[in-house]
Design a protein around this motif. Sequence first.
Motif, PDB file in Angstrom:
ATOM      1  N   GLY A   1       0.767  -1.237   0.000  1.00  0.00           N
ATOM      2  CA  GLY A   1       0.000   0.000   0.000  1.00  0.00           C
ATOM      3  C   GLY A   1       0.796   1.284   0.000  1.00  0.00           C
ATOM      4  N   ASN A   2       2.131   1.190   0.023  1.00  0.00           N
ATOM      5  CA  ASN A   2       2.945   2.397   0.050  1.00  0.00           C
ATOM      6  C   ASN A   2       4.140   2.268  -0.895  1.00  0.00           C
ATOM      7  OD1 ASN A   2       1.685   3.951   2.361  1.00  0.00           O
ATOM      8  ND2 ASN A   2       2.192   2.037   3.420  1.00  0.00           N
ATOM      9  N   ARG A   3       4.572   3.399  -1.397  1.00  0.00           N
ATOM     10  CA  ARG A   3       5.840   3.387  -2.136  1.00  0.00           C
ATOM     11  C   ARG A   3       6.961   3.087  -1.152  1.00  0.00           C
ATOM     12  NH1 ARG A   3       3.105   7.950  -4.298  1.00  0.00           N
ATOM     13  NH2 ARG A   3       2.691   7.772  -6.551  1.00  0.00           N
ATOM     14  N   PRO A   4       7.915   2.244  -1.549  1.00  0.00           N
ATOM     15  CA  PRO A   4       8.972   1.873  -0.596  1.00  0.00           C
ATOM     16  C   PRO A   4       9.994   2.973  -0.328  1.00  0.00           C
ATOM     17  CG  PRO A   4       9.348   0.820  -2.712  1.00  0.00           C
ATOM     18  CD  PRO A   4       8.001   1.478  -2.793  1.00  0.00           C
ATOM     19  N   ASN A   5      10.058   3.992  -1.218  1.00  0.00           N
ATOM     20  CA  ASN A   5      11.048   5.057  -1.028  1.00  0.00           C
ATOM     21  C   ASN A   5      10.622   6.296  -1.815  1.00  0.00           C
ATOM     22  OD1 ASN A   5      11.986   4.714  -3.804  1.00  0.00           O
ATOM     23  ND2 ASN A   5      13.041   2.867  -3.089  1.00  0.00           N
ATOM     24  N   ASN A   6      11.477   7.314  -1.751  1.00  0.00           N
ATOM     25  CA  ASN A   6      11.165   8.595  -2.400  1.00  0.00           C
ATOM     26  C   ASN A   6      11.928   8.795  -3.699  1.00  0.00           C
ATOM     27  OD1 ASN A   6      13.744   8.960  -1.377  1.00  0.00           O
ATOM     28  ND2 ASN A   6      13.374  11.050  -0.636  1.00  0.00           N
ATOM     29  N   TRP A   7      12.443   7.741  -4.296  1.00  0.00           N
ATOM     30  CA  TRP A   7      13.276   7.875  -5.491  1.00  0.00           C
ATOM     31  C   TRP A   7      12.496   8.537  -6.627  1.00  0.00           C
ATOM     32  CZ3 TRP A   7      15.842   2.348  -6.040  1.00  0.00           C
ATOM     33  CH2 TRP A   7      16.599   2.087  -4.887  1.00  0.00           C
ATOM     34  N   GLY A   8      13.172   9.460  -7.324  1.00  0.00           N
ATOM     35  CA  GLY A   8      12.549  10.153  -8.442  1.00  0.00           C
ATOM     36  C   GLY A   8      12.934   9.563  -9.783  1.00  0.00           C
ATOM     37  N   SER A   9      11.994   9.565 -10.704  1.00  0.00           N
ATOM     38  CA  SER A   9      12.214   9.075 -12.060  1.00  0.00           C
ATOM     39  C   SER A   9      12.937  10.125 -12.898  1.00  0.00           C
ATOM     40  CB  SER A   9      10.866   8.729 -12.714  1.00  0.00           C
ATOM     41  OG  SER A   9      10.967   8.679 -14.109  1.00  0.00           O
TER      42      SER A   9
ATOM     43  N   TRP B   1       7.899   4.788  -8.682  1.00  0.00           N
ATOM     44  CA  TRP B   1       6.924   3.752  -8.340  1.00  0.00           C
ATOM     45  C   TRP B   1       5.530   4.121  -8.845  1.00  0.00           C
ATOM     46  CZ3 TRP B   1       9.071  -0.580  -6.742  1.00  0.00           C
ATOM     47  CH2 TRP B   1      10.335  -0.510  -6.125  1.00  0.00           C
ATOM     48  N   GLU B   2       4.902   3.176  -9.518  1.00  0.00           N
ATOM     49  CA  GLU B   2       3.557   3.370 -10.062  1.00  0.00           C
ATOM     50  C   GLU B   2       2.669   2.222  -9.583  1.00  0.00           C
ATOM     51  OE1 GLU B   2       0.901   5.702 -12.471  1.00  0.00           O
ATOM     52  OE2 GLU B   2       2.932   6.051 -11.690  1.00  0.00           O
TER      53      GLU B   2
ATOM     54  N   ASP C   1       0.150  -0.848  -9.333  1.00  0.00           N
ATOM     55  CA  ASP C   1      -0.233  -1.956 -10.200  1.00  0.00           C
ATOM     56  C   ASP C   1      -1.502  -1.567 -10.968  1.00  0.00           C
ATOM     57  OD1 ASP C   1      -1.271  -4.314 -11.302  1.00  0.00           O
ATOM     58  OD2 ASP C   1      -0.537  -5.556  -9.664  1.00  0.00           O
ATOM     59  N   PRO C   2      -1.469  -1.556 -12.312  1.00  0.00           N
ATOM     60  CA  PRO C   2      -2.637  -1.110 -13.092  1.00  0.00           C
ATOM     61  C   PRO C   2      -3.898  -1.928 -12.834  1.00  0.00           C
ATOM     62  CG  PRO C   2      -0.694  -1.274 -14.491  1.00  0.00           C
ATOM     63  CD  PRO C   2      -0.333  -1.902 -13.182  1.00  0.00           C
ATOM     64  N   ASN C   3      -3.729  -3.154 -12.399  1.00  0.00           N
ATOM     65  CA  ASN C   3      -4.897  -4.007 -12.152  1.00  0.00           C
ATOM     66  C   ASN C   3      -5.299  -4.049 -10.686  1.00  0.00           C
ATOM     67  OD1 ASN C   3      -5.004  -4.579 -14.843  1.00  0.00           O
ATOM     68  ND2 ASN C   3      -5.112  -6.789 -14.593  1.00  0.00           N
ATOM     69  N   GLY C   4      -4.848  -3.042  -9.934  1.00  0.00           N
ATOM     70  CA  GLY C   4      -5.246  -2.953  -8.531  1.00  0.00           C
ATOM     71  C   GLY C   4      -4.308  -3.705  -7.607  1.00  0.00           C
ATOM     72  N   GLY C   5      -4.700  -3.797  -6.353  1.00  0.00           N
ATOM     73  CA  GLY C   5      -3.836  -4.411  -5.364  1.00  0.00           C
ATOM     74  C   GLY C   5      -2.978  -3.363  -4.697  1.00  0.00           C
ATOM     75  N   SER C   6      -2.092  -3.812  -3.822  1.00  0.00           N
ATOM     76  CA  SER C   6      -1.336  -2.876  -2.994  1.00  0.00           C
ATOM     77  C   SER C   6       0.093  -2.655  -3.465  1.00  0.00           C
ATOM     78  CB  SER C   6      -1.311  -3.394  -1.547  1.00  0.00           C
ATOM     79  OG  SER C   6      -0.740  -4.703  -1.514  1.00  0.00           O
ATOM     80  N   GLN C   7       0.521  -3.360  -4.494  1.00  0.00           N
ATOM     81  CA  GLN C   7       1.914  -3.247  -4.916  1.00  0.00           C
ATOM     82  C   GLN C   7       2.117  -2.150  -5.966  1.00  0.00           C
ATOM     83  OE1 GLN C   7       3.137  -7.313  -6.056  1.00  0.00           O
ATOM     84  NE2 GLN C   7       4.374  -7.331  -4.193  1.00  0.00           N
ATOM     85  N   TYR C   8       3.360  -1.702  -6.032  1.00  0.00           N
ATOM     86  CA  TYR C   8       3.798  -0.724  -7.022  1.00  0.00           C
ATOM     87  C   TYR C   8       4.906  -1.356  -7.865  1.00  0.00           C
ATOM     88  CZ  TYR C   8       1.529   3.044  -4.340  1.00  0.00           C
ATOM     89  OH  TYR C   8       0.625   3.859  -3.698  1.00  0.00           O
ATOM     90  N   TYR C   9       4.991  -0.962  -9.139  1.00  0.00           N
ATOM     91  CA  TYR C   9       6.111  -1.421  -9.960  1.00  0.00           C
ATOM     92  C   TYR C   9       7.099  -0.275 -10.177  1.00  0.00           C
ATOM     93  CZ  TYR C   9       3.870   0.840 -14.032  1.00  0.00           C
ATOM     94  OH  TYR C   9       3.316   1.749 -14.905  1.00  0.00           O
ATOM     95  N   CYS C  10       8.341  -0.634 -10.439  1.00  0.00           N
ATOM     96  CA  CYS C  10       9.426   0.336 -10.570  1.00  0.00           C
ATOM     97  C   CYS C  10       9.623   0.744 -12.028  1.00  0.00           C
ATOM     98  CB  CYS C  10      10.716  -0.273 -10.021  1.00  0.00           C
ATOM     99  SG  CYS C  10      12.165   0.794 -10.136  1.00  0.00           S
ATOM    100  N   HIS C  11       9.827   2.036 -12.253  1.00  0.00           N
ATOM    101  CA  HIS C  11      10.148   2.548 -13.592  1.00  0.00           C
ATOM    102  C   HIS C  11      11.044   3.768 -13.409  1.00  0.00           C
ATOM    103  CE1 HIS C  11       7.459   6.120 -13.267  1.00  0.00           C
ATOM    104  NE2 HIS C  11       6.767   5.317 -12.482  1.00  0.00           N
TER     105      HIS C  11
END
Length: 553
Positions: free
Chosen positions: A132-140, A147-148, A150-160
Motif C-alpha cells: 500500500g505504500n511506495r517503498p522510497n522517495n526515489w525520483g524518475s 513507483w507506479e 499496479d494497473p490491475n489494482g492491489g497494494s503493490q507498485y512497480y518500478c520505472h
Amino acid sequence: MNKWYQKAMIYQIYPKSFKDSNNDGIGDINGITESLDYVQQLGTNTLWLNPIFVSPQIDNGYDVSNYFAIDPLLGTMDDFQKLVEAIHKRKMHLVLDLPINDTSDQHPWFQDAIKNKDSIFRDYYIWSENQGNRPNNWGSFFGGSVWEPDPNGGSQYYCHIFDKKMPDLNWKNPEVRKSMADIAKFWIDKGVDGFRLDAFIHIAKANFGQNILNQKEKFPVDSSFYANLPEVKLYLKDFIKLVKGYKDDVFFLGEASSADAYQAAEYTRPERFGCDMVVTSDNYGEMYPMTDSKIPMFFQPRQLSIKRLKETFSVWEAVLEKISLPALTWGNHDISRVLDRLHIDSQDNDLPKALAVCMYLQRGIPIIYYGEEIGMRNLKYKKLRDFHDQRALDLIDFMQSKGYSDEEILTLLNQQDEMTARGPFQWSADKFVGFSNHHPWNWATHNDAAADEAVKNDGSLFAFYRAVLKIKTQPLFSEGQYLLLKTDAKIYAFERELNGKKAFVIVNFDHKTVKYRVPTVKVVHTLLSNKASSLVDNVVTMEQSGSIVIEEK
C-alpha cells in the motif's frame, strides 16, 4: 586486432528521420536501404540504428512491446532482411539499438504479469514489498516517483526509472537474462552483427528501503541508487556470455551515459564478458560558463573547453589502453547537435573540420551522428507547444513557475533539447529537404546544409570527413598507441605510434595564428591539412581553427 568491430567506423541513423521511402512523413527501413551508397561514400562501415522494434512510441521506440518484429511505421521483416543483405553485400556491418532496462507496459510479459499475480512473468519486473505504500522517495528521470501502482489494482507498485509506461525489468531473475539473450540470438540469426545496449548501467538497483536524503524535492533524482551498481557487471556477464557463446564476434556497445573512465574499463574487460566498448555523454569537452542554479544541468548553456577535452581524453586513453577502445563521438540522439550545443558560429566552416580531426583520429572507434558530416544544426521550433518530449515539457513547467519568459525558455530548448537533433536528414534544398514529399513527423526551421551539394564539393565538410575517415583506416590510426602532447592551452596535439612509425595530429583552437614544432627529428609529410601552411623545418603555421595531420616518412 582480430575482431571486425575494432576497425569499425559507425554511422548512427535515427530511422524515423533518415529517409522516407513511402511518403508518409516518417523515415523507414527501405529509405535506409536506398541510402547505403551515401553512407558508404562517406567512409563509414557500420550502421547503428535506433530502435526499430514494435513500440507504442511513448519514448520514440525505446518502449518495446514486441522485440521479435519490426514496427509497422518503419517497414516489415522482409524490408529488414533486404537491408541486412544490402549492408553485408557492401562488406559493412549492422548494429541494432536494444533497450534492456525496461519494456513497454504493452509488452506481453508485463500484460501477463498484471493480469495474473502467479504468472512467471510477474518476477520479470520489480515490485514493491511494503503493502500500500511506495517503498522510497526515489525520483524518475522522467519526473515524479519511480513507483507506479499496479494497473490491475492491489497494494503493490512497480518500478520505472524512466516513463511510467516503461516498467523496469528485474535483472536479478536469471530468466530475464536468458530471455534477453534469446532476443539477441533471434536478431543474430537475421544477420545482425551487434547491439547497442541502451541504459544497461541501470539494470541493478540499490536497497529499496533507503530514501534519497534530499528534503527539497518530493521525489529527488539520484542515480547513485540506480546506476553503475556492482551487480550490473554480474548481470551483464551472464547475458553477454550467453550471446557470445552463440556467436563470438557479436559487438556490444554499451550506453554508459554517466560512467567515468574507470567504470568504463570495468564494463569492457573481455575476460569478464563485458561490453566491447561503452559510450558516455561525458566526453564532449564541455564547460558551463554561465551556470544558472534554477536550470537543470542537462539544459545549462555550454561551450567547448579544450582544457577539459584534454583532461578527459588523456585519462580515458590511459585507463583503457590495454583493455578496450574509447568511443569517439560529438553527440547522439539524446543531446542537441554539436554545432548548436557548443555555440559554433554558423559562418565558421573550419571549426567543424577541426573538431572532426581532433576527435576521430584519436585511439578509438568513431561514431558519427547522421547529418553531422554535412553541418546539420538543430531544428528551431517557433513555439513552446511544438515540444512534446517529456524532458522539455517538465522544463517548460518548471521554468514558467520560476518566472522565466516563454522566449527565454524557447531559446534554451532550441539550443539544448534532444528533439532538435532528430530532424529529417537534409538530402537537398527541396521543400521537405529531400527526406519526403510529405510533411515530416518532426519538422521546424533548419539550416541550409544539403547532402546532394556537399558530396559534389571538394571543399565541403563532407569531403573533409571523408578524408579524415580514410586516414583512420590506416593501421597507424586504427591500431597505433596514443599520446596526448604537451602544448599551449589552445592547441590540441597528439601522437599515434605503431611499430616505430609515428604520426602527429595538431589542431589550433586559438583565435590567432600559431606556430607548432612537430616533436620529431625525422622528415615528415602532410596527410591532411586545413588552414595550415607547408612545413618548414618541422614547424607548422596554423590559422584559427587550422588542423594538420603529419606522418613520418
